[in-house]
Design a protein around this motif. Structure first.
Motif, short mmCIF file in Angstrom:
data_model
loop_
_atom_site.label_atom_id
_atom_site.label_comp_id
_atom_site.label_asym_id
_atom_site.label_seq_id
_atom_site.Cartn_x
_atom_site.Cartn_y
_atom_site.Cartn_z
N UNK A 199 0.76 -1.29 -0.11
CA UNK A 199 0.09 -0.09 -0.16
C UNK A 199 0.88 1.36 -0.05
N UNK A 200 1.79 1.09 0.77
CA UNK A 200 2.80 2.43 0.80
C UNK A 200 3.45 2.64 -0.52
N UNK A 201 4.03 1.40 -1.06
CA UNK A 201 4.70 1.55 -2.39
C UNK A 201 3.74 2.03 -3.51
N UNK A 202 2.36 1.76 -3.55
CA UNK A 202 1.56 2.33 -4.31
C UNK A 202 1.25 3.69 -4.27
N UNK A 203 0.98 3.95 -3.11
CA UNK A 203 0.94 5.29 -2.57
C UNK A 203 1.51 6.30 -3.20
N UNK A 204 2.92 6.02 -2.70
CA UNK A 204 3.95 6.95 -3.22
C UNK A 204 4.40 6.75 -5.06
N UNK A 205 4.19 5.68 -5.21
CA UNK A 205 4.46 5.50 -6.70
C UNK A 205 3.21 6.65 -7.14
N UNK A 206 2.24 6.60 -6.78
CA UNK A 206 0.98 7.54 -7.42
C UNK A 206 1.56 9.02 -7.29
N UNK A 207 1.75 9.24 -6.02
CA UNK A 207 2.17 10.61 -5.87
C UNK A 207 3.45 11.16 -6.40
N UNK A 208 4.40 10.41 -6.61
CA UNK A 208 5.61 10.78 -7.40
C UNK A 208 5.22 10.89 -8.93
N UNK A 209 4.32 10.03 -9.42
CA UNK A 209 3.92 10.16 -10.89
C UNK A 209 3.34 11.45 -11.00
N UNK A 210 2.26 11.71 -10.15
CA UNK A 210 1.48 12.91 -10.33
C UNK A 210 2.31 14.18 -10.03
N UNK A 211 3.53 14.30 -9.39
CA UNK A 211 4.13 15.25 -8.76
C UNK A 211 5.53 15.74 -9.84
N UNK A 212 5.74 14.87 -10.56
CA UNK A 212 7.16 14.68 -11.04
C UNK A 212 7.11 16.15 -12.11
N UNK A 213 6.28 15.90 -13.17
CA UNK A 213 6.31 16.86 -14.30
C UNK A 213 6.17 18.51 -13.69
N UNK A 214 5.34 18.59 -12.71
CA UNK A 214 5.31 20.16 -11.82
C UNK A 214 6.60 20.32 -11.30
N UNK A 215 7.11 19.27 -10.59
CA UNK A 215 8.41 19.37 -9.93
C UNK A 215 9.62 19.67 -10.85
N UNK A 216 9.60 18.95 -12.08
CA UNK A 216 10.60 19.09 -12.98
C UNK A 216 10.54 20.49 -13.86
N UNK A 217 9.47 21.33 -13.71
CA UNK A 217 9.17 22.69 -14.32
C UNK A 217 9.81 23.52 -13.32
N UNK A 218 9.61 23.25 -12.23
CA UNK A 218 9.72 24.06 -11.30
C UNK A 218 11.27 24.20 -10.67
N UNK A 219 11.77 22.65 -10.09
CA UNK A 219 12.97 22.73 -9.77
C UNK A 219 14.04 22.35 -10.92
N UNK A 220 13.85 21.94 -11.89
CA UNK A 220 14.75 21.91 -13.05
C UNK A 220 15.75 20.93 -12.72
N UNK A 221 17.17 21.14 -12.79
CA UNK A 221 18.16 20.49 -12.39
C UNK A 221 18.25 20.03 -10.93
N UNK A 222 17.64 21.01 -10.05
CA UNK A 222 17.62 20.82 -8.60
C UNK A 222 16.73 19.59 -8.22
N UNK A 223 15.95 19.03 -9.17
CA UNK A 223 15.13 17.83 -8.79
C UNK A 223 15.88 16.66 -8.35
N UNK A 224 16.99 16.58 -9.35
CA UNK A 224 18.03 15.53 -9.00
C UNK A 224 18.60 15.70 -7.95
N UNK A 225 19.08 16.61 -7.55
CA UNK A 225 19.74 16.97 -5.82
C UNK A 225 18.64 16.69 -4.86
N UNK A 226 17.37 16.96 -5.29
CA UNK A 226 16.26 16.52 -4.28
C UNK A 226 16.18 15.06 -3.93
N UNK A 227 16.10 14.24 -4.95
CA UNK A 227 16.29 12.72 -5.01
C UNK A 227 17.39 12.38 -4.25
#
Length: 364
Positions: free
Chosen positions: A280-308
């Motif tokens: 359940x935890x795995x699927x929940x955060x799979x969903x969260x990351x999938x939904x948030x990634x494109x927005x995070x990429x647009x705002x954080x740009x290269x910083x997204x890789x530092x975030x992870x």
């Protein structure tokens, strides 16, 4: 996702449990590679119907799973838990290929006696003596997802197009990462029972950290904070190389072990509840990351890789401090591992909280 890791762990002998369980991860990665190749091929279908073919072909493995499940025998652990001790003994003898099963069978008997006393596994998993298992059930799948791997799995074509690859080139690059997933799973299968879980976790974490920092830095140099720029072919190739190094580090550590370790640490009486929480935890955060990634990429740009990369530091430190080694330990004796740990031992009492086949044999 719920049944297969536990099924494999219960059927496998302790000294081969890691290799056989990671067969699950290997098949997943082969499926990912097959999907990437199908997408690459169907993208060439004219008329825009390729995605329909790609989606429909997912029915093929679904049919194989459904039909194949009809021929699978029950595990000795499951038979014992459901009140069939003789059938459990016969199955254990059959899958081990020997009559010398006394100690392992005694572990199952001891586990069953405890399991019979547990009426509400979802309530019992909250008990103090299961604090270690509950923590792992939540944090291991959480960390697996915030490592950033699904950014690659879900959005590889989009990511590579952003980096300057176009059309088929971006799909082909994602096929390359799919191939790395398969090769990494093979490496993990043949090393996990020799090197142990902790070494793979720690080595993979270090490799992922270096790769993510390298990718973030390479993108920062070319695109900056504006996100606008061009990436020469050689430069783009270096980015793809580091992404492949990152994927390899993930798949033979958190990719494989993120399913193996939770499937082998729960005692029989809370195993179903514990594995359910993990999935359940795995699927929940799979969903969260999938939904948030494109927005995070647009705002954080290269910083997204530092975030992870920051999350990789946290999860690697967590393993170093709080995850004991579980290789070659019978599943029904795993409580002894937690009892011997510097931190988790404080949550486990003495004899009342420790029930293994050793106790059963001693009492008889």
């Amino acid at each position: 996702m719920q049944s297969v890791p536990v099924y494999l762990s219960e059927m496998a002998p302790a000294h081969l449990r890691g290799m056989l369980n990671i067969g699950f991860q290997l098949m997943i990665t082969i499926g990912i590679l097959a999907a990437e190749l199908i997408n690459y091929g169907t993208n060439k279908i004219k008329g825009g119907h390729g995605w329909r073919v790609s989606l429909a072909l997912a029915a093929v493995p679904a049919v194989i799973i459904t039909v194949g499940a009809l021929f699978l025998p029950d595990t000795p652990n499951s038979l014992m838990e459901r009140g069939h001790p003789e059938a459990s003994r016969r199955m254990l003898r059959r899958i081990r290929g020997t009559d010398d099963i006394g100690e392992e069978y005694a572990d199952l008997v001891a586990a069953r006696e405890i399991s019979k006393q547990v009426q509400h596994p979802w309530r019992n998993i909250l008990m103090r003596k299961y604090r270690a298992q509950l923590t792992m059930a939540v944090l291991i799948p959480f960390f697996q997802q915030v490592s950033g791997i699904n950014v690659i799995n879900f959005y590889a074509p989009v990511l590579f197009e952003t980096l300057g690859f176009k059309g088929d080139a971006s799909l082909l690059s994602s096929v390359m990462t799919g191939g790395v997933l398969v090769l990494g799973s093979v490496v993990s299968m043949f090393t996990v029972d020799r090197l142990g879980r902790r070494k793979l976790f720690l080595q993979g974490g270090a490799q992922m950290l270096v790769s993510q920092i390298a990718v973030g830095t390479l993108i920062a140099v070319r695109f900056g904070t504006s996100g606008v720029g061009e990436m020469p072919r050689g430069y783009a190739a270096a980015v793809v190389l580091f992404i492949c190094v990152y994927v390899a580090g993930f798949v033979w550590s958190w990719g494989a072990l993120g399913w193996l370790v939770p499937s082998e640490i729960f005692p029989l009486e809370i195993r179903s509840a514990g594995q359910s929480i993990t999935v359940s935890v795995n699927m929940l955060f799979t969903f969260v990351i999938a939904q948030a990634f494109l927005t995070m990429l647009c705002h954080m740009k290269f910083g997204l890789f530092y975030f992870f990369a920051g999350w990789v530091v946290i999860m690697t430190a967590f393993v170093a401090l709080f995850l004991p080694e579980t290789k070659n330990v019978p599943m029904e004796e795993m409580v002894l591992v937690w009892k011997g740990h510097w931190f988790w031992s404080r949550f486990i009492g003495d004899a009342d909280d420790i029930h293994t086949g050793v106790n059963v044999l001693a009492s008889t």
